[in-house]
Motif scaffolding. Structure first.
Motif, mmCIF file in Angstrom:
data_model
loop_
_atom_site.group_PDB
_atom_site.id
_atom_site.type_symbol
_atom_site.label_atom_id
_atom_site.label_comp_id
_atom_site.label_asym_id
_atom_site.label_seq_id
_atom_site.Cartn_x
_atom_site.Cartn_y
_atom_site.Cartn_z
ATOM 1 N N GLY A 139 17.483 -6.986 -5.342
ATOM 2 C CA GLY A 139 16.385 -6.624 -6.221
ATOM 3 C C GLY A 139 15.259 -7.634 -6.265
ATOM 4 O O GLY A 139 14.402 -7.584 -7.151
ATOM 5 N N GLN A 140 15.204 -8.569 -5.295
ATOM 6 C CA GLN A 140 14.137 -9.565 -5.292
ATOM 7 C C GLN A 140 12.777 -8.900 -5.083
ATOM 8 O O GLN A 140 12.660 -7.887 -4.403
ATOM 9 N N THR A 141 11.762 -9.502 -5.669
ATOM 10 C CA THR A 141 10.405 -9.017 -5.460
ATOM 11 C C THR A 141 9.888 -9.488 -4.108
ATOM 12 O O THR A 141 10.164 -10.612 -3.674
ATOM 13 N N LEU A 142 9.129 -8.633 -3.434
ATOM 14 C CA LEU A 142 8.624 -8.927 -2.098
ATOM 15 C C LEU A 142 7.172 -8.476 -1.981
ATOM 16 O O LEU A 142 6.850 -7.326 -2.310
ATOM 17 N N LEU A 143 6.319 -9.368 -1.539
ATOM 18 C CA LEU A 143 4.914 -9.052 -1.270
ATOM 19 C C LEU A 143 4.717 -8.938 0.229
ATOM 20 O O LEU A 143 5.011 -9.871 0.975
ATOM 21 N N ASP A 144 4.205 -7.785 0.686
ATOM 22 C CA ASP A 144 3.814 -7.618 2.086
ATOM 23 C C ASP A 144 2.311 -7.853 2.166
ATOM 24 O O ASP A 144 1.515 -6.989 1.807
ATOM 25 N N TYR A 145 1.936 -9.048 2.605
ATOM 26 C CA TYR A 145 0.540 -9.484 2.632
ATOM 27 C C TYR A 145 -0.120 -8.944 3.907
ATOM 28 O O TYR A 145 0.271 -9.290 5.017
ATOM 29 N N GLY A 146 -1.118 -8.069 3.732
ATOM 30 C CA GLY A 146 -1.710 -7.375 4.875
ATOM 31 C C GLY A 146 -0.793 -6.258 5.331
ATOM 32 O O GLY A 146 -0.392 -6.190 6.496
ATOM 33 N N CYS A 147 -0.462 -5.369 4.412
ATOM 34 C CA CYS A 147 0.611 -4.391 4.632
ATOM 35 C C CYS A 147 0.234 -3.272 5.580
ATOM 36 O O CYS A 147 1.108 -2.512 6.017
ATOM 37 N N GLY A 148 -1.056 -3.116 5.915
ATOM 38 C CA GLY A 148 -1.447 -2.033 6.815
ATOM 39 C C GLY A 148 -1.064 -0.680 6.263
ATOM 40 O O GLY A 148 -1.284 -0.379 5.085
ATOM 41 N N ARG A 149 -0.435 0.130 7.098
ATOM 42 C CA ARG A 149 -0.072 1.494 6.703
ATOM 43 C C ARG A 149 1.111 1.528 5.735
ATOM 44 O O ARG A 149 1.397 2.563 5.145
ATOM 45 N N GLY A 150 1.852 0.428 5.633
ATOM 46 C CA GLY A 150 2.913 0.343 4.636
ATOM 47 C C GLY A 150 4.315 0.596 5.144
ATOM 48 O O GLY A 150 5.240 0.769 4.335
ATOM 49 N N GLU A 151 4.526 0.577 6.472
ATOM 50 C CA GLU A 151 5.872 0.855 6.978
ATOM 51 C C GLU A 151 6.908 -0.154 6.475
ATOM 52 O O GLU A 151 8.049 0.211 6.198
ATOM 53 N N PHE A 152 6.502 -1.429 6.347
ATOM 54 C CA PHE A 152 7.481 -2.420 5.899
ATOM 55 C C PHE A 152 7.856 -2.207 4.439
ATOM 56 O O PHE A 152 8.965 -2.563 4.028
ATOM 57 N N LEU A 153 6.968 -1.606 3.652
ATOM 58 C CA LEU A 153 7.316 -1.272 2.274
ATOM 59 C C LEU A 153 8.470 -0.274 2.254
ATOM 60 O O LEU A 153 9.390 -0.384 1.438
ATOM 61 N N THR A 154 8.420 0.695 3.172
ATOM 62 C CA THR A 154 9.499 1.677 3.265
ATOM 63 C C THR A 154 10.805 1.011 3.682
ATOM 64 O O THR A 154 11.862 1.233 3.068
ATOM 65 N N LEU A 155 10.752 0.170 4.720
ATOM 66 C CA LEU A 155 11.956 -0.479 5.229
ATOM 67 C C LEU A 155 12.581 -1.407 4.181
ATOM 68 O O LEU A 155 13.782 -1.337 3.914
ATOM 69 N N GLY A 203 11.936 -1.599 0.923
ATOM 70 C CA GLY A 203 12.294 -0.888 -0.297
ATOM 71 C C GLY A 203 13.628 -0.172 -0.161
ATOM 72 O O GLY A 203 14.451 -0.196 -1.074
ATOM 73 N N ALA A 204 13.849 0.452 0.993
ATOM 74 C CA ALA A 204 15.114 1.141 1.229
ATOM 75 C C ALA A 204 16.277 0.162 1.286
ATOM 76 O O ALA A 204 17.411 0.504 0.930
ATOM 77 N N ALA A 205 15.997 -1.074 1.726
ATOM 78 C CA ALA A 205 17.045 -2.093 1.805
ATOM 79 C C ALA A 205 17.424 -2.640 0.434
ATOM 80 O O ALA A 205 18.505 -3.215 0.273
ATOM 81 N N GLY A 206 16.536 -2.504 -0.559
ATOM 82 C CA GLY A 206 16.863 -2.967 -1.905
ATOM 83 C C GLY A 206 15.928 -3.995 -2.494
ATOM 84 O O GLY A 206 16.175 -4.506 -3.590
ATOM 85 N N TYR A 207 14.828 -4.315 -1.806
ATOM 86 C CA TYR A 207 13.838 -5.237 -2.359
ATOM 87 C C TYR A 207 12.830 -4.462 -3.202
ATOM 88 O O TYR A 207 12.560 -3.279 -2.951
ATOM 89 N N GLN A 208 12.230 -5.132 -4.185
ATOM 90 C CA GLN A 208 11.169 -4.540 -5.000
ATOM 91 C C GLN A 208 9.837 -4.883 -4.337
ATOM 92 O O GLN A 208 9.391 -6.035 -4.392
ATOM 93 N N VAL A 209 9.184 -3.898 -3.731
ATOM 94 C CA VAL A 209 8.101 -4.171 -2.794
ATOM 95 C C VAL A 209 6.724 -3.925 -3.417
ATOM 96 O O VAL A 209 6.524 -3.019 -4.225
ATOM 97 N N THR A 210 5.792 -4.770 -2.997
ATOM 98 C CA THR A 210 4.371 -4.605 -3.286
ATOM 99 C C THR A 210 3.610 -4.884 -2.003
ATOM 100 O O THR A 210 3.873 -5.882 -1.324
ATOM 101 N N GLY A 211 2.673 -4.015 -1.662
ATOM 102 C CA GLY A 211 1.829 -4.227 -0.502
ATOM 103 C C GLY A 211 0.423 -4.587 -0.924
ATOM 104 O O GLY A 211 -0.031 -4.219 -2.012
ATOM 105 N N ALA A 212 -0.282 -5.318 -0.059
ATOM 106 C CA ALA A 212 -1.678 -5.675 -0.327
ATOM 107 C C ALA A 212 -2.446 -5.646 0.983
ATOM 108 O O ALA A 212 -1.967 -6.153 2.003
ATOM 109 N N ASP A 213 -3.631 -5.062 0.958
ATOM 110 C CA ASP A 213 -4.446 -4.993 2.166
ATOM 111 C C ASP A 213 -5.919 -4.934 1.777
ATOM 112 O O ASP A 213 -6.273 -4.460 0.692
ATOM 113 N N VAL A 214 -6.786 -5.422 2.702
ATOM 114 C CA VAL A 214 -8.223 -5.412 2.436
ATOM 115 C C VAL A 214 -8.844 -4.060 2.723
ATOM 116 O O VAL A 214 -9.955 -3.769 2.253
ATOM 117 N N ASP A 215 -8.171 -3.216 3.494
ATOM 118 C CA ASP A 215 -8.717 -1.917 3.888
ATOM 119 C C ASP A 215 -8.319 -0.859 2.862
ATOM 120 O O ASP A 215 -7.134 -0.617 2.655
#
Length: 233
Positions: free
Chosen positions: A42-58, A60-72
């Motif tokens: 349940g650790q919090t995870l920031l995906d810095y420059g997340c793009g389309r967000g695929e890593f948020l899916t991966l 999040g499904a594994a059990g991390y609490q995900v947040t994405g951030a991107d300039v676009d």
């Protein structure tokens, strides 16, 4: 007049395009490496420059609490379909997120696009409480092996700098306050052999060789410099 920089594609086809497959493959390799050293609880995870967000899916499904951030803005909208996503302020990330605000920070193929990678990476290290999973394009890949002249078309036009493992480790440990935990390896393309395999047997066989035999034989010549780091306090 300079041409506009092309952005990453907003849609990819992993099944039909080998390069698109690798855009998510290095994220999966990074997640596997992260889970070996920091199993999800349940650790919090920031995906810095997340793009389309695929890593948020991966993640999040594994059990991390995900947040994405991107300039676009379009990437933020796409990523928001897969997890929490926010607009990213360019420059030093520390003022936006605050010190030790996430357990884990992920940053895949972003640092080569920023004007001051030392500032950004130092800031990411201060944001992370536990560890950082990082990937950048590998300057030591083998695509140049049989070319006797520099060709601009082999370079992503949005990249401002690049590293091999030696220089990325130097940046991270000597200049940004990080410590390497373990390297990860995604895939190694061998000039001529990879191309010939693809033509004769198809891209699936080519991918199996590049993520298998070729990677094991030449791990530090892969697509990415990918590693798990911890911040030094």
């Amino acid at each position: 007049m300079t041409a506009p920089i092309q952005h990453l594609p907003y849609q990819i086809d992993e099944a039909g395009n080998r390069h698109h497959f690798y855009e998510n493959h290095w994220k999966q390799v990074g997640l596997d490496l992260l889970m070996r050293h920091c199993p999800p609880r349940g650790q919090t995870l920031l995906d810095y420059g997340c793009g389309r967000g695929e890593f948020l899916t991966l993640a999040g499904a594994a059990g991390y609490q995900v947040t994405g951030a991107d300039v676009d803005p379009q990437c933020v909208a796409l990523a928001a379909q897969k997890g929490r996503a926010v607009s990213l302020q360019a420059g030093d990330p520390l003022p936006q997120f605050g010190p030790q605000s996430f357990d884990i920070v992920a940053c895949f193929h972003v640092l080569e696009h920023v004007e001051n990678p030392r500032q950004v990476l130092t800031g990411l290290g201060r944001i992370a409480r536990q560890c950082l999973i990082l990937a950048v394009p590998n300057l030591r890949n083998l695509v140049w092996l049989f070319h006797r002249r520099i060709r601009l078309d082999y370079v992503n036009e949005g990249h401002l700098q690049s590293w091999d493992h030696y220089h990325f480790l130097n940046l991270a440990e000597r200049h940004c306050g990080l410590e390497l935990i373990e390297w990860g390896f995604d895939a190694t393309a061998l000039p001529l052999f990879s191309r010939l395999t693809g033509k004769l047997f198809g891209e699936k066989t080519q991918i199996r060789l590049e993520t298998g035999l070729f990677k094991r034989a030449f791990p530090f010549h892969g697509i990415s410099v990918l590693g798990l780091f911890r911040p030094r306090r």
